[in-house]
Design an enzyme around this catalytic site. Sequence first.
Site, PDB file in Angstrom:
ATOM      1  CB  CYS A 134      -0.919  -0.009   1.216  1.00 48.32           C
ATOM      2  SG  CYS A 134      -1.952   1.452   1.331  1.00 48.32           S
ATOM      3  CB  CYS A 137      -0.717   2.581   4.063  1.00 45.53           C
ATOM      4  SG  CYS A 137      -2.132   1.816   3.281  1.00 45.53           S
ATOM      5  CG  ASP A 138       3.178   1.299   4.413  1.00 45.13           C
ATOM      6  OD1 ASP A 138       2.677   1.770   5.448  1.00 45.13           O
ATOM      7  OD2 ASP A 138       3.048   0.113   4.068  1.00 45.13           O
TER       8      ASP A 138
END
Length: 306
Positions: A134, A137-138
């Site tokens: 992701c 997200c990261d």
Amino acid sequence: MKDLIILGAGPAGLAAAIYGMRAGLNLFVIEKFSPGGQVMNTYEVENYPGFVDPIPGWELVSAMENQAKRLGAEIISAEIQSIAHDTHSKLFTLALSDGKTFQAKAVIAATGASLKKLGIPGEDHFYGRGVSYCATCDGAFYKERVTAVIGGGDTALEEAHFLTRFASKVYLIHRRNEYRAAKILQDRIASMNKITPVLESIPLSINGEANVQSITVKNVRTGEISELSVDGVFVFIGYTPNTSYLPNELLNDKGEVIVDMQMRTKIPGLFAAGDLRCDSKRQIVMACADGATAALSAYDFIIENS
Ligand code: NAP
């Protein structure tokens, strides 16, 4: 006993809930994680009709969730384990992992699909320490660092493009010499000098000590093996349908649910919608359309059988 139980609160399940509530069905939605599905991890959506400018994935799907709730749909947090169908009563019994059971006249399976893994050494070991599925997200953890993206589809190219906001360099590693992704995405990344394509190459291992330090790749044409120094590896190589709780007789050889144009499965009263069904183009707008179709078909089924 419910008229309808919807499994999954991604775009397909939420659209089914909106249409089911508006049809006056007594229903609820079961979701294993938080509502939203894969769209929650999409940084921006630019092809969902009705929005002139790109909209963050979480915002689009949160609006769907709030719309379903405004209409009275309840979303229960639980995991489906199995579905049994009584041919005599025509009712479905759903067993959940917390031991509860529910009965319904009709069911819509909309549990979507999960990201595929590479299955190479280091992938599991470095998950959360340099391996990610992701970028939304990261990605911010990789400011001015070097990353690799694996895959050549829409997701890989979109996420590689997104990572250029942070990373100093993004290797885009793809096993063929042409991408599968839409032309607009290919054109977009072609002009980005932070993205370095590594074509006709497959990853062999992800290496490091405490965190990821490199990825070993093999050129499938020449057989040459090389090691690229990277701080992060993002894997986007497609999806497998989440259908393990469904009887095998409903699935094709890819594990997808076989449906007709009305989203009907082989079992009367059991419908499927979204990324878990056969021949899905895996677009948000199509998942919503599937969900709406399945809910209207479920309504017809319930009326005809009551
Ligand atoms: P995908 O289209 O299935 O592409 C997967 C990519 O990973 C392919 O390039 C494939 O290579 C490669 N791959 C598969 N297994 C591999 C392995 N073991 N090792 C190395 N590479 C591997 O998956 P996706 O990009 O996640 O897209 C899924 C669906 O969602 C598609 O229908 C896509 O159009 C849709 N989607 C749409 C949007 C959008 O409209 N904005 C955004 C994201 C996704 P090959 O090409 O050689 O098979």
